[in-house]
Design an enzyme around this catalytic site. Structure first.
Site, mmCIF file in Angstrom:
data_model
loop_
_atom_site.group_PDB
_atom_site.id
_atom_site.type_symbol
_atom_site.label_atom_id
_atom_site.label_comp_id
_atom_site.label_asym_id
_atom_site.label_seq_id
_atom_site.Cartn_x
_atom_site.Cartn_y
_atom_site.Cartn_z
ATOM 1 N N LYS A 91 11.172 18.240 50.477
ATOM 2 C CA LYS A 91 10.373 17.196 51.127
ATOM 3 C C LYS A 91 9.375 17.808 52.111
ATOM 4 C CE LYS A 91 13.899 13.571 50.596
ATOM 5 N NZ LYS A 91 14.591 12.430 51.260
ATOM 6 N N TYR B 227 11.872 5.590 44.244
ATOM 7 C CA TYR B 227 12.737 4.949 45.242
ATOM 8 C C TYR B 227 12.847 3.441 44.998
ATOM 9 C CZ TYR B 227 12.986 9.270 48.032
ATOM 10 O OH TYR B 227 13.238 10.549 48.478
ATOM 11 N N PHE C 181 13.090 0.424 55.825
ATOM 12 C CA PHE C 181 12.510 1.754 56.009
ATOM 13 C C PHE C 181 11.693 2.221 54.803
ATOM 14 C CE2 PHE C 181 16.891 2.296 54.438
ATOM 15 C CZ PHE C 181 16.684 3.058 53.295
ATOM 16 N N ARG D 167 24.041 18.282 44.439
ATOM 17 C CA ARG D 167 24.304 17.196 45.402
ATOM 18 C C ARG D 167 25.206 17.697 46.528
ATOM 19 N NH1 ARG D 167 21.656 12.213 46.059
ATOM 20 N NH2 ARG D 167 23.549 11.173 46.724
ATOM 21 N N THR E 53 23.527 12.047 52.915
ATOM 22 C CA THR E 53 22.155 11.601 53.157
ATOM 23 C C THR E 53 21.716 11.801 54.610
ATOM 24 O OG1 THR E 53 22.390 9.982 51.386
ATOM 25 C CG2 THR E 53 20.585 9.614 52.952
ATOM 26 N N ARG F 257 21.205 19.969 54.148
ATOM 27 C CA ARG F 257 20.909 18.991 55.195
ATOM 28 C C ARG F 257 21.656 19.333 56.484
ATOM 29 N NH1 ARG F 257 21.196 13.969 50.907
ATOM 30 N NH2 ARG F 257 18.964 13.809 50.451
ATOM 31 N N ASN G 55 15.333 14.213 55.777
ATOM 32 C CA ASN G 55 16.535 14.969 55.397
ATOM 33 C C ASN G 55 16.253 16.066 54.373
ATOM 34 O OD1 ASN G 55 16.086 13.282 53.288
ATOM 35 N ND2 ASN G 55 18.108 12.345 53.247
ATOM 36 N N HIS H 139 15.551 16.111 48.247
ATOM 37 C CA HIS H 139 16.054 15.080 47.344
ATOM 38 C C HIS H 139 16.825 15.790 46.241
ATOM 39 C CE1 HIS H 139 16.322 11.770 44.503
ATOM 40 N NE2 HIS H 139 15.986 12.653 43.580
ATOM 41 N N GLU I 59 14.452 11.405 36.313
ATOM 42 C CA GLU I 59 13.670 12.047 37.384
ATOM 43 C C GLU I 59 12.984 13.316 36.898
ATOM 44 O OE1 GLU I 59 16.427 12.412 40.647
ATOM 45 O OE2 GLU I 59 16.230 10.283 41.177
HETATM 46 N N1 UDP Z 1 16.687 6.922 53.773
HETATM 47 C C1 UDP Z 1 16.222 6.432 54.980
HETATM 48 N N2 UDP Z 1 17.043 5.587 55.709
HETATM 49 C C2 UDP Z 1 18.288 5.234 55.293
HETATM 50 C C3 UDP Z 1 18.751 5.737 54.046
HETATM 51 C C4 UDP Z 1 17.931 6.582 53.314
HETATM 52 O O1 UDP Z 1 15.102 6.702 55.381
HETATM 53 O O2 UDP Z 1 18.992 4.479 55.998
HETATM 54 C C5 UDP Z 1 15.835 7.819 52.983
HETATM 55 C C6 UDP Z 1 16.337 9.275 53.002
HETATM 56 O O3 UDP Z 1 15.209 10.121 53.099
HETATM 57 C C7 UDP Z 1 17.007 9.406 51.655
HETATM 58 C C8 UDP Z 1 16.133 8.504 50.775
HETATM 59 O O4 UDP Z 1 15.814 7.412 51.625
HETATM 60 O O5 UDP Z 1 17.055 10.738 51.201
HETATM 61 C C9 UDP Z 1 16.805 8.026 49.515
HETATM 62 O O6 UDP Z 1 17.975 7.333 49.854
HETATM 63 P P1 UDP Z 1 19.303 7.513 48.999
HETATM 64 O O7 UDP Z 1 20.252 6.440 49.458
HETATM 65 O O8 UDP Z 1 18.970 7.570 47.553
HETATM 66 O O9 UDP Z 1 19.883 8.901 49.544
HETATM 67 P P2 UDP Z 1 19.935 10.367 48.864
HETATM 68 O O10 UDP Z 1 20.237 10.178 47.399
HETATM 69 O O11 UDP Z 1 18.592 11.016 49.104
HETATM 70 O O12 UDP Z 1 21.027 11.087 49.592
HETATM 71 MG MG MG Z 2 19.281 8.984 46.034
#
Ligand code: UDP
Ligand code: MG
Length: 157
Positions: A9, A49, A57, A85, A91, A102, A112, A115, A126
């Site tokens: 990112k 997304y 957000f 992962r 996250t 992270r 964070n 991705h 993806e």
């Molecule tokens: N995100 C955020 N606020 C939240 C949860 C997620 O800004 O409360 C952002 C964060 O950058 C995250 C992305 O949205 O990586 C995608 O969310 P997801 O739940 O898919 O999490 P990930 O798979 O990236 O762990």
């Molecule tokens: Mg995700």
């Protein structure tokens, strides 16, 4: 063998940490089969997304993801989706375990740093979202026997 999609990112690009993060994947034994820098658009982020479109957000997330180009990586290995992962960590960076990417590089839920695809179906979609078919490569890896036992990398998945 499995393939998964990683995005470095904008925080990583701004902080000149691309090499460090890529090195972690290489060191672990994952094979980079696709890699490019790209400027994301509203269109691709709405798709990527789409599960978050109703979240408060959402716009802020999209703004954070377009602040600079990102680096997209396609990584290959046995159980690569789960391995990557787990390397990424939870996250919210403030909850992520030390030793995860992270947990080592951020203190934010949104900023964070990486991705990573969360399952076989999302990984499939993806990789095609971020790479054209001729941007992902099939080439022989010479050290498979130093990374896995033969019955690990030959099995059908
Ligand atoms: N995100 C955020 N606020 C939240 C949860 C997620 O800004 O409360 C952002 C964060 O950058 C995250 C992305 O949205 O990586 C995608 O969310 P997801 O739940 O898919 O999490 P990930 O798979 O990236 O762990
Ligand atoms: Mg995700």
């Amino acid at each position: 063998m499995e393939r998964t999609l990683v995005l470095l990112k904008p925080g990583i690009i701004q902080r000149n940490l691309m090499g460090e993060i890529i090195t972690r994947f290489e060191r672990r034994g994952l094979r980079i089969v696709g890699m490019k820098m790209m400027q994301l658009t509203d269109e691709i982020l709405n798709e990527h997304y789409s599960h978050l479109v109703e979240k408060p957000f959402f716009q802020s997330l999209k703004d954070s993801m377009t602040a600079t180009p990102v680096v997209a990586l396609c990584l290959e290995g046995v159980d690569a989706i789960r391995v990557v992962r787990m390397m990424a960590g939870t996250t919210n960076g403030r909850n992520a375990a030390p030793g995860t990417i992270r947990g080592d590089y951020c203190v934010s839920n949104q900023q964070n740093v990486v991705h990573a695809s969360d399952g076989p179906h999302t990984a499939f979609d993806e990789i095609r979202r971020f790479f054209k078919s001729d941007e992902v490569f099939d080439f022989g890896m010479t050290n498979l026997d130093r990374l896995y036992a033969p019955d690990e990398y030959n099995r059908d998945e």
